[in-house]
Every structure is written in C-alpha cells, then in structure tokens.
Scaffold this active site. Structure first.
Site, PDB file in Angstrom:
ATOM      1  N   SER A  10      12.458  -5.006  -8.042  1.00  0.00           N
ATOM      2  CA  SER A  10      12.229  -6.452  -8.091  1.00  0.00           C
ATOM      3  C   SER A  10      11.258  -6.830  -9.209  1.00  0.00           C
ATOM      4  CB  SER A  10      11.690  -6.924  -6.743  1.00  0.00           C
ATOM      5  OG  SER A  10      10.556  -6.163  -6.392  1.00  0.00           O
ATOM      6  N   TYR A  41      10.984  -9.709  -3.687  1.00  0.00           N
ATOM      7  CA  TYR A  41      12.169  -9.618  -2.832  1.00  0.00           C
ATOM      8  C   TYR A  41      11.748  -9.492  -1.356  1.00  0.00           C
ATOM      9  CZ  TYR A  41      15.473  -8.435  -6.700  1.00  0.00           C
ATOM     10  OH  TYR A  41      16.277  -8.419  -7.818  1.00  0.00           O
ATOM     11  N   GLY A  42      10.563  -8.906  -1.148  1.00  0.00           N
ATOM     12  CA  GLY A  42      10.176  -8.452   0.194  1.00  0.00           C
ATOM     13  C   GLY A  42      10.088  -9.522   1.254  1.00  0.00           C
ATOM     14  N   CYS A  72      13.123   0.096  -5.499  1.00  0.00           N
ATOM     15  CA  CYS A  72      12.518  -0.904  -4.611  1.00  0.00           C
ATOM     16  C   CYS A  72      12.698  -0.509  -3.138  1.00  0.00           C
ATOM     17  CB  CYS A  72      13.203  -2.242  -4.882  1.00  0.00           C
ATOM     18  SG  CYS A  72      12.616  -3.579  -3.854  1.00  0.00           S
ATOM     19  N   THR A  74      12.333  -2.438  -0.556  1.00  0.00           N
ATOM     20  CA  THR A  74      13.038  -3.499   0.173  1.00  0.00           C
ATOM     21  C   THR A  74      14.551  -3.382  -0.046  1.00  0.00           C
ATOM     22  OG1 THR A  74      11.113  -4.920  -0.216  1.00  0.00           O
ATOM     23  CG2 THR A  74      13.150  -5.993   0.495  1.00  0.00           C
ATOM     24  N   CYS A 184       6.693   1.066  -0.265  1.00  0.00           N
ATOM     25  CA  CYS A 184       6.856  -0.052  -1.203  1.00  0.00           C
ATOM     26  C   CYS A 184       6.338   0.397  -2.557  1.00  0.00           C
ATOM     27  CB  CYS A 184       6.058  -1.250  -0.692  1.00  0.00           C
ATOM     28  SG  CYS A 184       5.876  -2.591  -1.880  1.00  0.00           S
ATOM     29  N   THR A 185       7.017  -0.034  -3.606  1.00  0.00           N
ATOM     30  CA  THR A 185       6.658   0.381  -4.968  1.00  0.00           C
ATOM     31  C   THR A 185       5.168   0.231  -5.294  1.00  0.00           C
ATOM     32  OG1 THR A 185       7.329  -1.868  -5.552  1.00  0.00           O
ATOM     33  CG2 THR A 185       8.855  -0.076  -6.096  1.00  0.00           C
TER      34      THR A 185
HETATM   35  N1  DGL Z   1       9.510  -3.729  -4.989  1.00  0.00           N
HETATM   36  C1  DGL Z   1       9.230  -4.230  -3.675  1.00  0.00           C
HETATM   37  C2  DGL Z   1       9.361  -3.091  -2.669  1.00  0.00           C
HETATM   38  O1  DGL Z   1       9.196  -1.923  -3.007  1.00  0.00           O
HETATM   39  C3  DGL Z   1       7.864  -4.869  -3.585  1.00  0.00           C
HETATM   40  C4  DGL Z   1       7.749  -6.171  -4.303  1.00  0.00           C
HETATM   41  C5  DGL Z   1       8.658  -7.227  -3.731  1.00  0.00           C
HETATM   42  O2  DGL Z   1       8.444  -7.714  -2.605  1.00  0.00           O
HETATM   43  O3  DGL Z   1       9.615  -7.561  -4.416  1.00  0.00           O
HETATM   44  O4  DGL Z   1       9.615  -3.335  -1.520  1.00  0.00           O
END
Ligand code: DGL
Length: 269
Positions: A10, A41-42, A72, A74, A184-185
């Site tokens: 994301s 995105y989360g 990601c 999410t 999460c990243t």
């Molecule tokens: N990249 C999203 C994840 O690893 C974290 C950032 C987002 O919420 O987009 O879930």
C-alpha cells in the site's frame, strides 16, 4: 533481461521486503509498486482492498514477471486467495504463511501473538493459519491502528510511541505469548520499543524477512533464479508523491534509492 519479481504494498512499508530481497537475491530484477496515493489499506473494507489489489497486480503484470510478492499484511490477509484463483499461472507469495510457519517453529509454549491493521485482524488470516498448522496452539490477536501513522511520521522511539505500544501490547504480554508476529509492513520499524514492552524472551517475527527467505527457497526449488551472474535492477513506481517516497525510502530500505521513482495512474489499471 531476466524476468522480474513484482513486489507491491500500500505504500513504503513493503520496502522492508525489498531490502531483504536485495540481501538474499542480489541477482534478481525487481519491480516495486507502492500505492502511496491510496495508503492506508488497513482501515478499508474488504471490497476496496480486493479492488485495489487487482489494479496493483494488473500494473505489475505489464512487466514480464516470474512471481509476485504481496508485501502488505492487509492484502495478504484479505485478498491473496481471491487473486490466486484468477492468476493460476503466476506464483503469488503473501506474508502470512511464511510468518506463521516461522512462529510455529519458534514457539515453545504454543502461545502466539499477532498484531496487524484492523483489516488484517478482522480477517483472522494469521490465526486461522496457525490453527490449521498446529490446532492445539493458542493465538492472541490485536489490531494496532496507530502504529502505521506513528512510523509514517517518524515517531519511532518517542515517548508517545512508548505509551501507545504499551497500551496496545500489555494484554498480549499478560496472556503469556512467547512469540509475536509483527503482521504489518511498518511494525518491524518499532521493534526496539516493542521489545522493551514485550521483553527479550518473546521472539518477534518480521514478515518481510520471512517472506523474502520463503521466496528465495521457492525460486530455487522451481529453478527460477537469475543465473546471469549480474547484479539485478530494481524499478520503483508509486501512485503519488514520488519525491516523498524517494526521501523516506531509506528508513525502510536501509540505503537510499538512486533510481528514479516513477509516478503512475493506478486508477487506470
Ligand atoms: N502495508 C499495510 C500492511 O502491512 C500497512 C499500511 C496500510 O494500512 O496500508 O498491512
């Protein structure tokens, strides 16, 4: 030129995965897409996350690909199964399975914690996979929605971060987990503060590291590694704020980006 590994996220966070790919697979060509125009995105609905995922993959498929890594947490939790069905010929690797397998191999008391975005925790994907692999283990999950904005704004070791990390993680600490998946990243960037709260005896699992290692084994097994002997190239694309991405990338990548970061219109894919 050898085919690319496509990596997307994301936003910036998936660069933690690219950092590890550069270390483990320096010969591979990588194309990275960060959806910086639509991050986060989360906190979005499953329908929106799935729609975005298809667009991200359609864009990456404009390059000759050998595999896609969904960096990601999410997207891996919510959309992996759906996109795998529509892309049967393209290997698509998510972060959930590599992280869960590592957690199962490390836990001694069978109590595994998972933290992630609201979407990730709502999906139950990590917990479901732990229970599928080790039905007698217990999973303790907690969404930590403030962690991403803290990291994005550089609040890595501030007092505010300590208070929030303590507030979110105390219930997990109390539950007696000995292994925690940072699902999460962005969360691995908070490792030091998370460790302060959880203590040294809890193993912390970073999805980017585990998934890059997983991808390496997969490509080896399938005979897909680039054998040219040359150092691979990495191309970076974003949906907004290319300059900001290039500036902040070093926090995640561990080194500056020298290549041009190109902006694309992801809505047109
Ligand atoms: N990249 C999203 C994840 O690893 C974290 C950032 C987002 O919420 O987009 O879930």
């Amino acid at each position: 030129m050898d085919r690319y590994i496509g990596v997307f996220d994301s936003g910036l966070g998936g660069l933690t995965n690219v950092k590890e790919l550069h270390r483990l697979l320096p010969g591979e060509n990588i194309v990275y897409f960060g959806d910086t125009g639509r991050v986060p995105y989360g906190s979005r609905s499953n329908d929106t996350i799935i729609k975005y995922t298809f667009q991200d993959i359609r864009f990456l498929k404009s390059f000759p690909l050998k595999a896609i890594i969904i960096a990601c947490g999410t997207v891996s939790s919510i959309a992996l199964d759906v996109v795998r069905k529509t892309e049967p010929d393209l290997p698509i690797i998510g972060v959930v399975e590599p992280s869960v397998k590592k957690a199962i191999s490390l836990t001694k008391n069978g109590k595994i914690g998972v933290i992630g975005t609201e979407g990730t925790i709502r999906s139950g994907a990590y917990g479901d996979m732990v229970l599928k692999e080790a039905g007698n283990y217990r999973v303790f999950e907690k969404s930590c929605p403030l962690f991403v904005p803290l990291v994005e704004n550089g609040y890595i070791e501030s007092e505010a971060t300590r208070i929030i990390v303590r507030d979110y993680l105390t219930p997990l600490k109390t539950s007696g987990i000995d292994t925690l998946i940072l699902g999460c990243t962005h969360y691995p960037l908070l490792t030091d503060v998370i460790r302060e709260v959880m203590g040294d005896e809890v193993s912390l699992i970073s999805p980017g590291v585990e998934t890059a290692a997983w991808a390496k084994s997969y490509l080896e097994e399938e005979g897909l590694l680039n054998t040219s002997g040359k150092v691979g190239e990495t191309e970076y694309y974003v949906s907004d704020g290319a300059d900001k991405f290039a500036r902040l990338a070093e926090n995640f990548l561990g080194s500056p980006i020298y290549e041009d970061v190109k902006k694309i219109d992801i809505e047109s894919w």
